[in-house]
Design a protein around this motif. Structure first.
Motif, short mmCIF file in Angstrom:
data_model
loop_
_atom_site.label_atom_id
_atom_site.label_comp_id
_atom_site.label_asym_id
_atom_site.label_seq_id
_atom_site.Cartn_x
_atom_site.Cartn_y
_atom_site.Cartn_z
N UNK A 126 2.63 6.03 -2.73
CA UNK A 126 3.74 6.98 -2.92
C UNK A 126 4.63 6.49 -4.06
N UNK A 127 4.29 6.85 -5.31
CA UNK A 127 5.08 6.36 -6.44
C UNK A 127 6.50 6.91 -6.43
N UNK A 152 -2.16 11.95 -10.09
CA UNK A 152 -3.26 11.15 -9.55
C UNK A 152 -2.73 9.74 -9.34
N UNK A 153 -3.57 8.86 -8.89
CA UNK A 153 -3.14 7.49 -8.56
C UNK A 153 -2.45 6.85 -9.76
N UNK A 161 -12.18 16.52 -17.64
CA UNK A 161 -12.68 16.39 -16.28
C UNK A 161 -12.45 17.68 -15.52
N UNK A 162 -13.14 17.83 -14.38
CA UNK A 162 -12.90 18.96 -13.50
C UNK A 162 -11.61 18.74 -12.75
N UNK A 163 -11.04 19.81 -12.19
CA UNK A 163 -9.80 19.71 -11.42
C UNK A 163 -10.00 18.84 -10.19
N UNK A 164 -8.91 18.09 -9.79
CA UNK A 164 -9.04 17.23 -8.60
C UNK A 164 -9.17 18.01 -7.33
N UNK A 190 0.83 -1.20 0.00
CA UNK A 190 0.00 0.00 0.00
C UNK A 190 0.87 1.26 0.00
N UNK A 191 1.94 1.26 0.78
CA UNK A 191 2.87 2.40 0.80
C UNK A 191 3.46 2.62 -0.59
#
Length: 168
Positions: free
Chosen positions: A83-84, A131-132, A165-168, A78-79
């Motif tokens: 955190x790429x 983003x992810x 898309x709209x901004x995150x 998960x870490x």
């Protein structure tokens, strides 16, 4: 005492998380490492007595495997996903540059700037977690370094417009 052998996996996972300096701030890494080290004993004390008294020794072995192997590795995974890694430094900046890490842990960005004494046109390269699983990489002149947050925000908005898309 028998918990020390499977606990070595949790310990190695925690050390691995702490050693990933380029992925996250020290505060974030310590949080994940502490969770990796604290969850196995907590899970064992909370669940083991219940399982051993009702289902026997085979269920206890399954809980040990879950607590000391699966959970630490899942937290480490998960870490790594959350955190790429920013990637290797730019070869053009290697040895003649400075790396900046934002102080705010919510900003997953790394900035490499060339040294103005060694490069005729100093520039900065940014790797920013957009983003992810998506990292934006862009460059700007060294003179714009104080405005990097605004540049990052506006580039994020531009990419979102491209995606429709709209901004995150």
């Amino acid at each position: 005492m028998g918990w020390l052998i499977p606990y070595a996996i949790a310990f190695l996972a925690a050390v691995g998380i702490l050693s990933e300096r380029r992925r996250a701030s020290i505060r974030t890494r310590v949080f994940y490492a502490a969770a990796v080290l604290a969850v196995p004993p907590a899970l064992m004390t909370g669940v083991a007595r219940l399982v051993e008294s009702r289902y026997g020794e085979a269920a206890f072995v399954a809980v040990v495997l879950l607590a000391f192997v699966v959970v630490p590795l899942a937290l480490a995974w998960h870490f790594l996903r959350r955190h790429p890694h920013p990637g290797p430094p730019d070869p053009g900046l290697r040895g003649a540059g400075v790396r900046f890490l934002p102080r705010d842990e919510s900003e997953a960005s790394v900035i490499y700037c060339s040294d103005p004494e060694n490069v005729p046109s100093p520039s900065c390269r940014v790797k920013s977690a957009f983003s992810h699983g998506i990292v934006l990489e862009y460059r700007f002149a060294l003179e714009y370094l104080p405005d990097w947050r605004e540049i990052d925000r506006e580039l994020g908005e531009l990419v979102m417009q491209f995606r429709g898309q709209d901004s995150p």
